[in-house]
Motif scaffolding. Sequence first.
Motif, PDB file in Angstrom:
ATOM      1  N   LYS A 109       0.843  -1.187   0.000  1.00 38.15           N
ATOM      2  CA  LYS A 109       0.000   0.000   0.000  1.00 38.15           C
ATOM      3  C   LYS A 109       0.882   1.243   0.000  1.00 38.15           C
ATOM      4  CE  LYS A 109      -3.917  -2.122   2.410  1.00 38.15           C
ATOM      5  NZ  LYS A 109      -4.834  -2.022   3.577  1.00 38.15           N
ATOM      6  N   ASN A 110       0.562   2.172  -0.884  1.00 42.25           N
ATOM      7  CA  ASN A 110       1.247   3.446  -0.933  1.00 42.25           C
ATOM      8  C   ASN A 110       0.270   4.504  -1.420  1.00 42.25           C
ATOM      9  OD1 ASN A 110       1.114   3.077  -3.767  1.00 42.25           O
ATOM     10  ND2 ASN A 110       3.047   1.944  -3.705  1.00 42.25           N
ATOM     11  N   VAL A 111       0.778   5.684  -1.688  1.00 40.53           N
ATOM     12  CA  VAL A 111      -0.103   6.781  -2.098  1.00 40.53           C
ATOM     13  C   VAL A 111      -0.797   6.464  -3.414  1.00 40.53           C
ATOM     14  CG1 VAL A 111      -0.152   9.207  -2.765  1.00 40.53           C
ATOM     15  CG2 VAL A 111       1.282   8.477  -0.857  1.00 40.53           C
ATOM     16  N   LEU A 112      -0.089   5.861  -4.350  1.00 38.59           N
ATOM     17  CA  LEU A 112      -0.667   5.590  -5.665  1.00 38.59           C
ATOM     18  C   LEU A 112      -1.759   4.528  -5.595  1.00 38.59           C
ATOM     19  CD1 LEU A 112       2.579   5.641  -7.826  1.00 38.59           C
ATOM     20  CD2 LEU A 112       0.957   7.499  -7.420  1.00 38.59           C
ATOM     21  N   THR A 117      -8.462   3.676  -4.991  1.00 37.22           N
ATOM     22  CA  THR A 117      -9.652   3.296  -4.224  1.00 37.22           C
ATOM     23  C   THR A 117     -10.289   4.484  -3.506  1.00 37.22           C
ATOM     24  OG1 THR A 117      -8.236   2.736  -2.316  1.00 37.22           O
ATOM     25  CG2 THR A 117      -8.750   0.967  -3.880  1.00 37.22           C
ATOM     26  N   ALA A 118      -9.923   5.693  -3.906  1.00 40.43           N
ATOM     27  CA  ALA A 118     -10.472   6.881  -3.242  1.00 40.43           C
ATOM     28  C   ALA A 118     -11.956   7.001  -3.528  1.00 40.43           C
ATOM     29  CB  ALA A 118      -9.727   8.129  -3.707  1.00 40.43           C
ATOM     30  N   LYS A 158      -5.186  11.109   1.805  1.00 46.77           N
ATOM     31  CA  LYS A 158      -6.423  11.402   2.541  1.00 46.77           C
ATOM     32  C   LYS A 158      -6.293  12.625   3.441  1.00 46.77           C
ATOM     33  CE  LYS A 158      -5.295   8.134   6.263  1.00 46.77           C
ATOM     34  NZ  LYS A 158      -5.748   6.933   6.996  1.00 46.77           N
ATOM     35  N   GLN A 159      -5.084  13.093   3.737  1.00 47.22           N
ATOM     36  CA  GLN A 159      -4.887  14.322   4.513  1.00 47.22           C
ATOM     37  C   GLN A 159      -4.904  15.560   3.625  1.00 47.22           C
ATOM     38  OE1 GLN A 159      -2.865  11.581   5.187  1.00 47.22           O
ATOM     39  NE2 GLN A 159      -3.851  11.098   7.140  1.00 47.22           N
ATOM     40  N   TRP A 160      -5.197  15.360   2.311  1.00 41.10           N
ATOM     41  CA  TRP A 160      -5.259  16.442   1.331  1.00 41.10           C
ATOM     42  C   TRP A 160      -3.894  17.062   1.060  1.00 41.10           C
ATOM     43  CZ3 TRP A 160      -9.771  17.751  -1.312  1.00 41.10           C
ATOM     44  CH2 TRP A 160     -10.932  17.116  -0.871  1.00 41.10           C
ATOM     45  N   ASN A 161      -2.844  16.318   1.340  1.00 40.02           N
ATOM     46  CA  ASN A 161      -1.534  16.767   0.891  1.00 40.02           C
ATOM     47  C   ASN A 161      -1.474  16.618  -0.625  1.00 40.02           C
ATOM     48  OD1 ASN A 161      -0.573  17.204   3.564  1.00 40.02           O
ATOM     49  ND2 ASN A 161      -0.212  15.011   3.765  1.00 40.02           N
ATOM     50  N   LEU A 162      -1.015  17.644  -1.324  1.00 39.39           N
ATOM     51  CA  LEU A 162      -1.077  17.685  -2.785  1.00 39.39           C
ATOM     52  C   LEU A 162       0.319  17.781  -3.374  1.00 39.39           C
ATOM     53  CD1 LEU A 162      -3.947  20.320  -3.181  1.00 39.39           C
ATOM     54  CD2 LEU A 162      -4.168  17.845  -2.958  1.00 39.39           C
ATOM     55  N   ALA A 163       0.547  16.986  -4.421  1.00 40.09           N
ATOM     56  CA  ALA A 163       1.759  17.098  -5.229  1.00 40.09           C
ATOM     57  C   ALA A 163       1.345  17.709  -6.556  1.00 40.09           C
ATOM     58  CB  ALA A 163       2.404  15.736  -5.439  1.00 40.09           C
TER      59      ALA A 163
END
Length: 237
Positions: A109-112, A117-118, A158-163
Amino acid sequence: MSEINSDSSTSESEVSACSSKFDPVKALYSKKAKAPVKDAPLYENVQQYEAAQKNTDIIPVGLKELVEKREQEKKDKKMEEERRLQEKNRQRFAKYELPAPVRRERKGKNVLTRIETAEGPLSALRECVDHRLRIKVTTHSGRGVRGVLHATLVAFDKQWNLALSDVLEIWTKKAPKKRKIPPSMGTPVPKGSAAKISPVPIVTETPLGKGVWECTRHLPQLMVRGEQVVMINIVER
């Protein structure tokens, strides 16, 4: 022995296999002897010849291809019997075998993987990532709204951190005469090797009146923490 080897003392009837006066010793050493059948099979000894008269499986001397063919047939027949035996044993004991446990592969499991599954509001951000849509991010400082970011969303969590990539940042600040600059920030930092590797983005300032200036700068990449995000709008679809 000289008399046996002498062809002058040997008559044709003595070396002829069909004659009643046939002498096998003279026929063996005489040049007048002729085989009654030219293509007659050859055997290693008399015992092999007698066995060939009773059993047709005896192969004469000189037929190497026939011998190899027979050996290959024996080998193929043996392998076929072994295969049938294995299949018979497998069917015999199949009902006593237990199904092998299926081991599930554990995916990392990672960000991608979490993006795929968001659900809910995050699914709209997933659509922006999949279709490379431009978004508008409103950010805030400790006292209020700081500015906006026009960018392409690359990744989020899920914390809304954006790249973000290809970012155009727009914000407002007071005119230079009204700004309060700490004493430690009055002296510019000399340019060094870090500026050559990653140059500082150029900030363009435009006066809006009433002591307010609009600042813009372009950033190739930017990481925004979720606690700085106020609102996200999809600019283009």
